[in-house]
Design an enzyme around this catalytic site. Structure first.
Site, PDB file in Angstrom:
ATOM      1  CG  HIS A   1      97.863  38.614 -64.698  1.00 47.00           C
ATOM      2  ND1 HIS A   1      97.697  39.488 -65.749  1.00 47.00           N
ATOM      3  CD2 HIS A   1      97.263  37.463 -65.070  1.00 47.00           C
ATOM      4  CE1 HIS A   1      97.036  38.887 -66.728  1.00 47.00           C
ATOM      5  NE2 HIS A   1      96.763  37.651 -66.343  1.00 47.00           N
TER       6      HIS A   1
ATOM      7  CG  LEU B   1     103.331  46.548 -70.848  1.00 45.24           C
ATOM      8  CD1 LEU B   1     102.987  47.910 -71.445  1.00 45.24           C
ATOM      9  CD2 LEU B   1     103.570  46.662 -69.353  1.00 45.24           C
ATOM     10  CG  ASP B   2      98.874  41.668 -67.796  1.00 48.88           C
ATOM     11  OD1 ASP B   2      99.769  40.839 -68.057  1.00 48.88           O
ATOM     12  OD2 ASP B   2      98.498  41.934 -66.651  1.00 48.88           O
ATOM     13  CB  ILE B   3      95.780  41.626 -73.724  1.00 49.24           C
ATOM     14  CG1 ILE B   3      95.198  42.066 -75.076  1.00 49.24           C
ATOM     15  CG2 ILE B   3      94.694  41.225 -72.730  1.00 49.24           C
ATOM     16  CD1 ILE B   3      94.510  40.942 -75.832  1.00 49.24           C
TER      17      ILE B   3
END
Length: 239
Positions: free
Chosen positions: A188, A104-106
């Site tokens: 993303h 998962l993105d930050i």
């Protein structure tokens, strides 16, 4: 069942390094099936034999499956020189074993599975399995039925066209709330899909991965082991 060296088993359970385990053996603090261990290299079947360390039973688990509610600001990795990682949130005896299944993105929150079961991890991430991922999001801008239809056809991005995605509108206005289900999980991707229509994702949370749902009782940063029922459902994805 697999036979392994006693010192390897104990090191993998974070009892200590092999050198430290050797010291415990020398101090006669390790007992296997009622007999004091004298050789740190003795072979044991950890799942079947009773192993006591200083009188305490060893709760051996070969496979670890952890459901984490990932908080923002933490990276989906096992190590990072700048940011806290998802394994940093776990107990040491788990952290040294597991890896995140996907990423998962930050700044993205929500469901993340961590395990040392490479077969299960590979299966869940395999494009052939088409394991869907569901997200809840806040969108800066009005999401309409036009976007629902376009997502259902697949969104053309600069480098690829996405597989068809299911977009559900919860509320629509200057800020919209939506749920979106995708079959892929490229870098993303959800943000880029909305950006293709000049819409910005301001909050993103993964709420489901295949049959596994985010536990609403887990606050961001909290975790628990999978239940037997959850694990069975995930393993059935392989079939």
């Amino acid at each position: 069942m697999k036979r392994e060296r006693l010192d390897k088993v104990l090191a993998n359970m974070a009892i200590g390094t092999r050198k430290e385990v050797k010291a415990l053996v020398k101090q006669r603090l390790i007992v296997v099936d009622g007999v004091v261990a004298t050789d740190p290299g003795m072979h044991v079947i950890a799942e079947e034999q009773e192993i006591l360390v200083d009188g305490e039973p060893l709760n051996f688990k070969r496979w670890v499956y952890v459901l984490l509610n990932k908080p923002p600001g933490v990276v989906s990795a096992t190590e990072d020189n700048v940011h806290e990682t998802v394994v940093d949130l776990l107990p040491y005896e788990w952290a040294i074993k597991v890896h995140p299944v996907g990423r998962l993105d930050i700044d993205t929150e929500g469901l993340l599975l961590l395990t040392n079961d490479g077969h299960l991890s590979h299966s869940l991430l395999s494009p052939k399995k088409k394991v869907d991922k569901e997200y809840f999001a806040h969108i800066d801008g009005r999401v309409t039925e036009h976007h629902v239809q376009e997502f259902a056809k697949g969104v053309e991005l600069e480098d690829f066209t996405t597989l068809p995605a299911k977009l559900e509108i919860i509320s629509s206005g200057e800020t919209s709330e939506i749920r979106v289900t995708i079959m892929e999980g490229k870098f993303h991707q959800v943000k880029r899909m909305f950006a293709a229509f000049d819409l910005q994702v301001t909050y993103l949370q993964r709420i489901r991965m295949g049959p596994l749902h985010l536990d609403p009782s887990l606050a961001p940063g909290e975790y628990r082991e999978l239940t037997e029922e959850e694990l069975n459902k995930l393993q059935n994805v392989n079939k």
